[in-house]
Design a protein around this motif. Structure first.
Motif, PDB file in Angstrom:
ATOM      1  N   LEU A  59     -56.694 -16.635  28.813  1.00 30.66           N
ATOM      2  CA  LEU A  59     -56.421 -15.218  28.094  1.00 30.66           C
ATOM      3  C   LEU A  59     -56.182 -14.218  29.230  1.00 30.66           C
ATOM      4  N   MET A  60     -56.680 -14.393  30.345  1.00 27.42           N
ATOM      5  CA  MET A  60     -56.681 -13.271  31.454  1.00 27.42           C
ATOM      6  C   MET A  60     -55.258 -13.377  31.942  1.00 27.42           C
ATOM      7  N   PHE A  61     -54.745 -14.551  32.223  1.00 29.51           N
ATOM      8  CA  PHE A  61     -53.432 -14.451  32.893  1.00 29.51           C
ATOM      9  C   PHE A  61     -52.405 -14.511  31.761  1.00 29.51           C
ATOM     10  N   GLY A  62     -52.666 -14.815  30.534  1.00 31.03           N
ATOM     11  CA  GLY A  62     -51.743 -14.758  29.626  1.00 31.03           C
ATOM     12  C   GLY A  62     -51.421 -13.347  29.087  1.00 31.03           C
ATOM     13  N   PHE A  63     -52.520 -12.647  28.833  1.00 30.97           N
ATOM     14  CA  PHE A  63     -52.495 -11.418  28.350  1.00 30.97           C
ATOM     15  C   PHE A  63     -52.488 -10.247  29.230  1.00 30.97           C
ATOM     16  N   LEU A  82     -49.260 -22.102  29.210  1.00 35.55           N
ATOM     17  CA  LEU A  82     -50.042 -23.005  28.830  1.00 35.55           C
ATOM     18  C   LEU A  82     -49.958 -24.404  29.384  1.00 35.55           C
ATOM     19  N   PRO A  83     -48.948 -25.280  29.454  1.00 32.99           N
ATOM     20  CA  PRO A  83     -49.074 -26.429  30.074  1.00 32.99           C
ATOM     21  C   PRO A  83     -49.552 -26.441  31.411  1.00 32.99           C
ATOM     22  N   GLY A  84     -49.287 -25.447  32.343  1.00 37.61           N
ATOM     23  CA  GLY A  84     -49.895 -25.224  33.600  1.00 37.61           C
ATOM     24  C   GLY A  84     -51.332 -25.170  33.457  1.00 37.61           C
ATOM     25  N   MET A  85     -51.888 -24.218  32.469  1.00 36.57           N
ATOM     26  CA  MET A  85     -53.357 -24.364  32.409  1.00 36.57           C
ATOM     27  C   MET A  85     -53.994 -25.484  31.809  1.00 36.57           C
ATOM     28  N   VAL A 141     -59.394 -28.812  22.779  1.00 36.90           N
ATOM     29  CA  VAL A 141     -59.945 -27.307  22.380  1.00 36.90           C
ATOM     30  C   VAL A 141     -58.717 -26.352  22.973  1.00 36.90           C
ATOM     31  N   LEU A 142     -58.168 -26.568  24.242  1.00 39.52           N
ATOM     32  CA  LEU A 142     -57.301 -25.767  24.747  1.00 39.52           C
ATOM     33  C   LEU A 142     -55.774 -25.870  23.974  1.00 39.52           C
ATOM     34  N   LEU A 143     -55.547 -27.232  23.543  1.00 39.33           N
ATOM     35  CA  LEU A 143     -54.282 -27.319  22.689  1.00 39.33           C
ATOM     36  C   LEU A 143     -54.267 -26.460  21.464  1.00 39.33           C
ATOM     37  N   GLY A 144     -55.700 -26.522  20.809  1.00 31.74           N
ATOM     38  CA  GLY A 144     -55.916 -25.683  19.720  1.00 31.74           C
ATOM     39  C   GLY A 144     -55.702 -24.067  20.036  1.00 31.74           C
ATOM     40  N   GLY A 145     -56.593 -23.736  20.846  1.00 34.88           N
ATOM     41  CA  GLY A 145     -56.369 -22.502  21.419  1.00 34.88           C
ATOM     42  C   GLY A 145     -54.792 -21.944  21.696  1.00 34.88           C
ATOM     43  N   GLY A 146     -54.353 -22.766  22.383  1.00 34.69           N
ATOM     44  CA  GLY A 146     -52.913 -22.144  22.709  1.00 34.69           C
ATOM     45  C   GLY A 146     -51.979 -22.006  21.299  1.00 34.69           C
ATOM     46  N   LEU A 147     -52.397 -23.042  20.275  1.00 33.05           N
ATOM     47  CA  LEU A 147     -51.353 -22.828  19.257  1.00 33.05           C
ATOM     48  C   LEU A 147     -51.822 -21.414  18.611  1.00 33.05           C
ATOM     49  N   LEU A 148     -53.286 -21.087  18.706  1.00 35.23           N
ATOM     50  CA  LEU A 148     -53.687 -19.921  17.851  1.00 35.23           C
ATOM     51  C   LEU A 148     -52.890 -18.778  18.623  1.00 35.23           C
ATOM     52  N   ILE A 149     -52.728 -18.716  19.799  1.00 31.98           N
ATOM     53  CA  ILE A 149     -52.304 -17.495  20.604  1.00 31.98           C
ATOM     54  C   ILE A 149     -50.628 -17.482  20.501  1.00 31.98           C
ATOM     55  N   GLY A 150     -50.080 -18.471  19.954  1.00 27.47           N
ATOM     56  CA  GLY A 150     -48.565 -18.384  19.904  1.00 27.47           C
ATOM     57  C   GLY A 150     -47.924 -19.608  20.913  1.00 27.47           C
TER      58      GLY A 150
END
Length: 281
Positions: A59-63, A82-85, A141-150
């Motif tokens: 979230l920090m780096f993305g937003f 996202l793939p890097g994270m 969990v990260l894959l699901g979270g990534g889908l939620l943020i776009g």
């Protein structure tokens, strides 16, 4: 009149333990995997904190920083990040593996396992099994979270599954580094040193920015980082922007994402086995 007493069982030696059938090694390893998983169920703070930390970085780096970072070749920064994270999370698991092995060795738990009639590889199998299970959960969990943020996957399901396998393949290779370091260096200072070193290794890659935006020599180092290879290969397989317009990685990323973990495993798996045999000898 003499009394006959049964002979005492022969003590287990490394050679006798290694002669246990392979099926027994897998069974012993599964039992030790369950032991580690039960620890996490009863004390869930550590795995939950690790997962929340990865989400916080995302979230920090993305937003916070994403609006100021341009992706070479075009594309949205979130889909680049996202793939890097996902890849960086596989690296962060190394210190957890080292800490668990170091703690068991320091408390004498590993020595107790060595004295039991189990296969010599069971301890490492148990540790690797538990860590891989944890990594699969974190990645899901990260894959699901990534889908939620776009973030979106724009390729077919087969390519996406191959990307996930490459991420777990990297994690499997890195856990052998953690096992080796945990068996060899058991002081708290060693764990802190590894935690500190992980950050430069992770940042000196293309996880957050493209290597071609770096100074020439630094970009070359980042291109040869195994983390960069897996990050680039997963971006390609997910159909996300790679941030690379020239250089080595665009054409060789998939092969390097397979080859780097293979090389790491071939080096550190035997070293881990040797360190386990020499433990407290």
């Amino acid at each position: 009149m003499t009394t006959l007493t049964p002979d005492a069982p022969a003590p287990q030696t490394p050679a006798s333990r290694s002669s246990v059938p392979r099926s027994s090694a897998l069974r012993n390893g599964w039992i030790l995997t369950q032991r580690e998983l039960l620890h996490w169920v009863r004390q869930p703070a550590l795995p939950i904190f690790g997962l929340l930390f990865s989400i916080m970085l995302l979230l920090m780096f993305g937003f916070l920083f994403g609006g100021a970072i341009e992706v070479p070749g075009g594309g949205d920064y979130i889909t680049f990040l996202l793939p890097g994270m996902f890849t960086l999370t596989m690296l962060f698991g190394l210190e957890g593996t080292m800490l668990a092995m170091s703690t068991d060795a320091a408390k004498g738990i590993t020595d107790r396992f060595r004295s039991m009639p189990i296969h010599s590889s069971a301890v490492a199998l148990g540790r690797s099994g538990a860590d891989m299970a944890s990594s699969i959960l974190n990645l899901a969990v990260l894959l699901g979270g990534g889908l939620l943020i776009g973030w979106r996957i724009t390729t077919d399901i087969g390519s996406a599954l191959l990307a996930v396998l490459l991420l777990l393949w990297l994690r499997f290779a890195l856990l052998w580094i953690g096992i080796f370091l945990g068996l060899v260096f058991r002081g708290p200072g060693a764990t802190v040193a590894v935690q500190v070193l992980i950050w430069p290794i992770g940042f000196l890659s293309n996880v957050f920015v493209a290597p071609e935006t770096m100074p020439g020599w630094l970009g070359a180092v980042a291109e040869w980082n195994p983390i960069s290879a897996t990050a680039t290969a997963t971006r390609q397989l997910f159909g996300n922007p790679t941030g690379i317009t020239s250089g080595l990685l665009p054409d060789a990323a998939l092969g390097m994402a397979v080859g780097w973990p293979l090389l790491i495993t071939l080096v550190f798996l035997p070293l881990s086995a040797r360190a386990y045999r020499r433990l407290r000898r």
